[in-house]
Design an enzyme around this catalytic site. Structure first.
Site, mmCIF file in Angstrom:
data_model
loop_
_atom_site.group_PDB
_atom_site.id
_atom_site.type_symbol
_atom_site.label_atom_id
_atom_site.label_comp_id
_atom_site.label_asym_id
_atom_site.label_seq_id
_atom_site.Cartn_x
_atom_site.Cartn_y
_atom_site.Cartn_z
ATOM 1 N N LYS A 18 0.820 -1.210 0.000
ATOM 2 C CA LYS A 18 0.000 0.000 0.000
ATOM 3 C C LYS A 18 0.859 1.268 0.000
ATOM 4 O O LYS A 18 0.340 2.378 0.109
ATOM 5 C CB LYS A 18 -0.939 -0.008 1.203
ATOM 6 C CG LYS A 18 -1.990 -1.111 1.166
ATOM 7 C CD LYS A 18 -2.932 -1.004 2.342
ATOM 8 C CE LYS A 18 -3.943 -2.145 2.350
ATOM 9 N NZ LYS A 18 -4.907 -2.036 1.241
ATOM 10 N N SER A 19 2.176 1.101 -0.135
ATOM 11 C CA SER A 19 3.064 2.269 -0.151
ATOM 12 C C SER A 19 2.698 3.281 -1.240
ATOM 13 O O SER A 19 2.710 4.486 -0.987
ATOM 14 C CB SER A 19 4.522 1.823 -0.326
ATOM 15 O OG SER A 19 4.987 1.170 0.831
ATOM 16 N N LYS B 129 15.604 -6.724 2.627
ATOM 17 C CA LYS B 129 16.085 -5.766 3.621
ATOM 18 C C LYS B 129 17.500 -6.049 4.131
ATOM 19 O O LYS B 129 18.202 -5.127 4.551
ATOM 20 C CB LYS B 129 15.128 -5.714 4.810
ATOM 21 C CG LYS B 129 13.778 -5.098 4.471
ATOM 22 C CD LYS B 129 12.907 -4.959 5.710
ATOM 23 C CE LYS B 129 11.583 -4.311 5.370
ATOM 24 N NZ LYS B 129 10.744 -4.082 6.582
ATOM 25 N N ALA C 29 12.061 -13.559 12.678
ATOM 26 C CA ALA C 29 13.456 -13.148 12.857
ATOM 27 C C ALA C 29 14.040 -12.587 11.559
ATOM 28 O O ALA C 29 15.221 -12.757 11.277
ATOM 29 C CB ALA C 29 14.301 -14.340 13.331
ATOM 30 N N ASP D 138 12.090 1.815 9.730
ATOM 31 C CA ASP D 138 11.184 0.882 10.400
ATOM 32 C C ASP D 138 11.212 1.031 11.919
ATOM 33 O O ASP D 138 10.171 0.964 12.578
ATOM 34 C CB ASP D 138 11.541 -0.567 10.048
ATOM 35 C CG ASP D 138 10.937 -1.021 8.736
ATOM 36 O OD1 ASP D 138 9.953 -0.412 8.290
ATOM 37 O OD2 ASP D 138 11.446 -2.002 8.158
ATOM 38 N N GLY E 187 14.092 -9.108 8.586
ATOM 39 C CA GLY E 187 14.547 -7.727 8.614
ATOM 40 C C GLY E 187 13.723 -6.843 9.523
ATOM 41 O O GLY E 187 14.259 -5.962 10.212
ATOM 42 N N GLY F 181 -0.990 -2.804 12.058
ATOM 43 C CA GLY F 181 0.173 -2.559 11.222
ATOM 44 C C GLY F 181 0.215 -1.212 10.539
ATOM 45 O O GLY F 181 1.292 -0.767 10.117
ATOM 46 N N ASN G 162 15.538 -0.508 5.034
ATOM 47 C CA ASN G 162 14.243 -0.476 4.353
ATOM 48 C C ASN G 162 14.080 0.749 3.465
ATOM 49 O O ASN G 162 13.035 0.923 2.836
ATOM 50 C CB ASN G 162 13.098 -0.526 5.366
ATOM 51 C CG ASN G 162 12.846 0.821 6.021
ATOM 52 O OD1 ASN G 162 13.775 1.545 6.377
ATOM 53 N ND2 ASN G 162 11.575 1.164 6.188
#
Length: 270
Positions: free
Chosen positions: A17-18, A68, A128, A105, A130, A236, A89
């Site tokens: 959705k960036s 990443k 576990a 991030d 990026g 999120g 990122n």
């Protein structure tokens, strides 16, 4: 006239959705630029980065799964992100063509938690990768000293824990949850197109907060389970919008109009 642009890269990338977020801010500010999504497979990442050095219209890119960590070896690292967080990122192109990497991030993740005191708390991470590296960096800055990681690959998780400088335990992904004050899903589990994240939240105390960095769907099964126990939750979009705002300023040189967050959230959840 060539329009300058930034983009997000990943594999897969269709879920991102960036472009909606950055496009919304570009429109609000009247900036003549674009923000795109670009599918880059792992084996094509080095060639993609190399070509961006000579692209005068390219402002930079956000980096999502699974790039990443790999991207750190392909760009400059003036902020020593590789040593401190261990994942990038955001990549920004300088005027001379040099590409530098950073990580937004960590700050984006911690923004919704900043008004609470987490010193001495026990945090539980699922995953576990990026994103987990950035989250651990933020947790250390917040004074959290006890961390448990649940992950498929115990060796990888142990390495991530060691690099963070935090102490704690590494457990299998299907292990029973320990008693923890803060549970964070940093994995893609529960995201559209990914397997569900199946966990029993009953070991968590009533004051625990559950934070899922997945934003498609916005209300994951993990957050639904937390709601059923009346636990505090963070979805999120909080982290996603926070990290995007920092990247936007790096790409386009202006602070995004955060006073339109409610409108943006409605757009993202439509």
């Amino acid at each position: 006239m060539t329009v300058s642009y930034a983009e997000v890269i990943g594999d897969p990338i269709n879920h991102s959705k960036s472009p909606i977020i950055h496009g919304f801010w570009l429109q609000k500010l009247g900036i003549e630029a674009e923000y795109r999504a670009h599918h880059v497979q792992p084996e094509k990442l080095p060639d993609y980065i190399k070509k961006r050095q000579d692209d005068l219209s390219w402002r930079g890119c956000n980096v999502t799964l699974p790039h990443k960590v790999a991207v750190m070896d392909l760009v400059r690292d003036p902020g020593l992100v590789k040593d401190s967080i261990g994942a990038m990122n955001t990549i920004v192109r300088q005027k001379d063509g040099i590409l530098i990497g950073t990580n937004t991030d960590a700050a984006g993740f911690f923004a919704p938690l900043a008004n609470s005191d987490w010193k001495g708390a026990h945090a539980l991470l699922i995953g576990a990768g990026g994103a987990a590296r950035a989250v651990l960096f933020a947790l250390k800055q917040a004074g959290i000293e006890n961390v448990t990681i649940l992950a498929r690959n115990g060796l990888k998780a142990s390495g991530v824990m060691m690099q963070s400088g935090l102490k704690g335990d590494v457990l299998p992904l299907d292990a029973a949850l320990p008693n923890a004050d803060l549970l964070i899903n940093t994995s893609p589990l529960g995201m559209v197109g990914q397997p569900e994240l199946e966990v029993d939240l009953s070991p968590l105390p009533d004051h625990a907060l559950v934070y899922d960095i997945v934003y498609t769907p916005l209300e994951t099964n993990l957050l639904k389970a937390a709601k059923s126990r009346n636990l505090e939750i963070v979805d999120g979009l909080d982290m996603f919008i926070g990290q995007a705002a920092l990247a936007f300023e790096l790409f386009f040189g202006q602070t995004p109009p955060m006073d339109h967050d409610e409108e943006l959230r409605k757009l993202l959840t439509a």
